[in-house]
Write a protein that holds these residues in place. Structure first.
Motif, short mmCIF file in Angstrom:
data_model
loop_
_atom_site.label_atom_id
_atom_site.label_comp_id
_atom_site.label_asym_id
_atom_site.label_seq_id
_atom_site.Cartn_x
_atom_site.Cartn_y
_atom_site.Cartn_z
N CYS A 175 0.86 -1.21 -0.01
CA CYS A 175 -0.03 -0.03 -0.07
C CYS A 175 0.68 1.21 0.09
O CYS A 175 0.60 2.14 -0.59
CB CYS A 175 -0.84 -0.09 1.18
SG CYS A 175 -2.18 -1.31 1.17
N GLY A 227 -5.20 3.74 -1.80
CA GLY A 227 -6.38 3.96 -0.92
C GLY A 227 -6.19 5.18 -0.42
O GLY A 227 -6.70 5.07 0.71
N ALA A 276 -3.45 6.64 1.20
CA ALA A 276 -2.58 6.75 2.24
C ALA A 276 -1.61 7.97 1.99
O ALA A 276 -1.08 8.05 0.77
CB ALA A 276 -1.79 5.43 2.15
N LYS A 277 -1.20 8.45 2.92
CA LYS A 277 -0.29 9.41 2.89
C LYS A 277 0.90 9.05 2.60
O LYS A 277 1.44 8.10 3.14
CB LYS A 277 -0.32 10.37 4.19
CG LYS A 277 -1.56 11.18 4.56
CD LYS A 277 -1.19 12.14 5.81
CE LYS A 277 -2.63 12.71 5.83
NZ LYS A 277 -2.71 13.07 7.51
N GLN A 300 3.46 13.40 9.69
CA GLN A 300 4.08 13.97 10.70
C GLN A 300 3.86 13.43 11.84
O GLN A 300 3.73 14.19 13.10
CB GLN A 300 3.13 15.53 10.48
CG GLN A 300 3.33 16.33 9.58
CD GLN A 300 4.54 16.99 9.30
OE1 GLN A 300 5.29 17.56 10.19
NE2 GLN A 300 5.08 16.71 7.94
N LEU A 343 2.44 6.93 15.62
CA LEU A 343 2.60 6.11 14.30
C LEU A 343 2.37 4.55 15.01
O LEU A 343 1.66 3.69 14.13
CB LEU A 343 4.06 6.05 14.05
CG LEU A 343 4.62 5.47 13.16
CD1 LEU A 343 4.22 5.60 11.73
CD2 LEU A 343 6.30 5.59 12.97
N GLN A 399 -1.27 4.01 15.12
CA GLN A 399 -1.80 3.88 14.02
C GLN A 399 -1.65 2.37 13.30
O GLN A 399 -2.40 1.63 12.82
CB GLN A 399 -1.64 4.78 13.07
CG GLN A 399 -2.06 4.55 11.56
CD GLN A 399 -2.54 5.66 10.98
OE1 GLN A 399 -2.42 6.90 11.68
NE2 GLN A 399 -3.03 5.57 9.51
N LYS A 456 -6.34 2.83 10.39
CA LYS A 456 -7.22 3.78 10.00
C LYS A 456 -7.71 3.69 8.70
O LYS A 456 -7.03 3.46 7.79
CB LYS A 456 -6.26 5.06 10.44
CG LYS A 456 -6.90 6.52 10.54
CD LYS A 456 -6.12 7.36 10.65
CE LYS A 456 -7.04 8.92 10.68
NZ LYS A 456 -6.12 9.92 10.40
N LEU A 493 1.38 -8.54 14.28
CA LEU A 493 2.68 -8.36 14.68
C LEU A 493 2.78 -8.26 16.12
O LEU A 493 2.20 -7.80 16.94
CB LEU A 493 3.14 -6.91 14.05
CG LEU A 493 3.02 -6.90 12.52
CD1 LEU A 493 3.45 -5.44 12.14
CD2 LEU A 493 4.07 -7.73 11.97
#
Ligand code: HEC
Length: 109
Positions: A49, A59, A61-62, A68, A74, A77, A82, A92
């Motif tokens: 992704c 999709g 995704a930044k 930032q 991080l 998320q 999200k 994981l």
């Protein structure tokens, strides 16, 4: 008679467990690769992704290079996901999330 056989079997199983428990820390110090590296996790779980360099943006995704988010946000998320990004907390371990979060921080310029 049957009872003592079971007792002996249980005893052996217990001793066996203790032996592996004692060997584990030693094995871990010799093989730090037991936990997959952040780069490997990223390649298998995130790159489809986000792209190998973090700039793919599938999709919506930044770009991870322009993110930032601080390290704590991080990790949250990655754990919770999200939007269309899936949560990874069941896939994981905490160590793996730490490793991949460090790797993602390193993608930034
Ligand atoms: C199925 C596609 C997909 C996968 C797999 C995926 N992501 Fe995402 N990711 C997204 C999307 C879409 C967003 C944007 C979510 C939003 O803001 O609504 C996103 C957002 C992010 C963000 C936030 C960037 C920002 O600044 O807002 C980070 C960090 C991130 N992903 C890291 C990861 C990591 C690390 C992995 C692998 C463990 C991963 N992603 C796997 C799709 C994915």
């Amino acid at each position: 008679m049957m009872r003592s056989i079971i007792l002996i079997a249980v005893l052996f199983a217990f001793v066996g467990c203790q032996e592996t428990a004692q060997k584990t820390p030693d094995a871990n110090t010799k093989k730090p690769t037991a936990v997959a590296s952040g780069a490997e996790i990223y390649k298998t779980k995130c790159a489809m992704c986000h792209g190998a360099d973090g700039n793919l943006g599938i999709g919506g995704a930044k770009k991870l290079t322009e993110s930032q988010l601080d390290l704590a946000a991080l990790k949250t998320q990655i754990k919770k996901g999200k939007g269309t990004m899936p949560p990874f907390e069941t896939q994981l371990s905490a160590e793996e999330i730490d490793a991949v979060a460090d790797f993602v921080m390193g993608l930034r310029k």
